[in-house]
Design an enzyme around this catalytic site. Structure first.
Site, short mmCIF file in Angstrom:
data_model
loop_
_atom_site.label_atom_id
_atom_site.label_comp_id
_atom_site.label_asym_id
_atom_site.label_seq_id
_atom_site.Cartn_x
_atom_site.Cartn_y
_atom_site.Cartn_z
N ASP A 75 0.85 -1.19 0.00
CA ASP A 75 0.00 0.00 0.00
C ASP A 75 0.89 1.24 0.00
OD1 ASP A 75 0.84 -0.84 2.51
OD2 ASP A 75 -1.16 -0.94 3.35
N GLU A 134 -5.77 3.18 3.55
CA GLU A 134 -6.27 3.76 4.81
C GLU A 134 -7.73 4.18 4.70
OE1 GLU A 134 -4.83 3.55 7.48
OE2 GLU A 134 -2.70 3.34 7.06
#
Length: 383
Positions: A75, A134
């Site tokens: 990520d 997130e």
């Protein structure tokens, strides 16, 4: 040949740490990662920058004798946190920080990619630089946009998350669930406002909300197997305007955490039942909104995880630690719901927690992380 050494990886991490960006806005990060990939030998590389998800990047390393395509995901987004580390390479973007260590994640992935760009793997290797972990569920977006099709479709997927509580460079994993799944809960109760002195002429949503909240406390204690784990937290309630007016509307907001998707769906159903019952009991309308997005439980595939743990336990120079499940969320759970795979921890030895403004991962974790993953992937390609 360009293969990133330990100091180069540390420098990469520090540059990434300076330029954190929020979900779906990772333009500088994407450009820097693309620049790094261009420095690698291109003989076996194929790069895809999908227009549908413009900050994402997919790098396919073509194998010498491919039997499968192994996916590795990192990520790339950051958090809306104002950094307080005082580091010379602290965030240059006010109010945004890699407070979850995604700069470490990206650096390790780049180290793995660097290795295989210089040492052609046997199987195909897909390295997926994923935006929006997130928030905005980048993994789910990528899947639903059809990015994982044809030669870009992995047969299995792996990914890591840094862990401040483990020694630097240690690998942590477990059979079963590593991260819980999460679901946002929004409940709107619509009744009828009125004068506090005439309750018979109103439909009091505060009293209905109080009853609903107390009944929700019985879901985990009376509807979930005590051996399993689930959490329902209603963290916010708002209703009414003044002390002597009965509230015609009350809103409750909360979250569900569960270690399996089956458990989350069971909790969802009990919430629906309770909302229906409260509506009937108090003569109010109860609207329940459940938003899981892409944050499914990170349920590790039994066969692949058993192989992963076997390698990490028996390989030289790897400190393997069996870990407990965590109730935090991770959108890699959605991809593991679609592809078999394993998520694991990389220890970064820090006193600060994930998501804190003072998170300072130990950079000595980076090279051991790269070595452990490249070693495992080579092993996997032979087994």
């Amino acid at each position: 040949m360009t293969e990133f050494d330990t100091q180069t990886l540390i420098n990469i991490r520090r540059h990434l740490h300076k330029i954190p960006e929020l979900a779906l806005h990772e333009t500088q990060t994407h450009a820097y990662l693309r620049q790094l990939v261009s420095q690698l030998p291109q003989d076996h590389l194929e790069v895809r920058e999908p227009a549908e998800l413009p900050t994402a990047m997919m790098v396919l390393v073509h194998g010498s004798d491919p039997q499968r395509t192994i996916g590795y995901r990192t990520d790339i987004d950051a958090l809306p946190v104002a950094e307080q580390t005082g580091l010379p390479y602290a965030s240059q973007h006010p109010g945004v920080m890699h407070a979850c260590g995604h700069d470490i994640h990206m650096t390790v992935a780049m180290g793995v990619l660097s290795y295989f760009a210089n040492h052609q793997p046997k199987d195909n290797l897909l390295v997926f630089f994923q935006p929006a972990e997130e928030s905005e569920a980048g993994g789910k977006r990528a899947y639903e946009l059809g990015l994982f099709k044809g030669k870009w479709c992995p047969d299995e997927f792996y990914g890591l998350h840094d862990n401040p509580e483990l020694p630097a460079g240690a690998i942590g994993c477990r059979m079963g669930t590593l991260f819980a799944g999460t679901t946002e809960v929004n409940i709107d109760i619509e009744g009828k406002g009125g004068h506090a002195a005439f309750p018979q002429d109103a439909r009091d949503t505060v009293v209905a909300a109080a009853s609903l909240i107390m009944q929700v406390q019985t879901i985990v204690s009376r509807s979930i197997d005590p051996i399993d784990s689930g959490v329902v937290t209603l963290g916010k309630i708002s209703g009414g305007t003044i002390r002597n007016v009965i509230a015609g509307h009350t809103r409750i907001e909360g979250t569900i955490r569960g270690l399996t998707q089956k458990m989350i769906l069971k909790i969802d159903q009990r919430l629906k039942d309770i909302c229906t019952g409260v509506g009937a009991s108090f003569g109010v309308k109860v609207k329940l909104g459940l938003n899981q997005g892409g944050y499914y439980p990170v349920e590790n595939n039994p066969e692949l995880t058993k192989r992963f743990i076997h390698y990490m336990q028996n390989a030289d120079n790897i400190n393997f630690i069996t870990t407990r499940p965590a109730m935090t969320g991770e959108d890699f759970g959605f991809l593991l719901n679609k592809f078999p795979g394993t998520m694991f921890w990389l220890g970064v030895n820090d006193d600060s927690q994930l998501h804190s403004a003072t998170l300072t991962p130990d950079e000595s974790s980076i090279q051991p992380g790269v070595d452990a993953i490249t070693g495992f992937l080579n092993y996997r390609m032979q087994h």
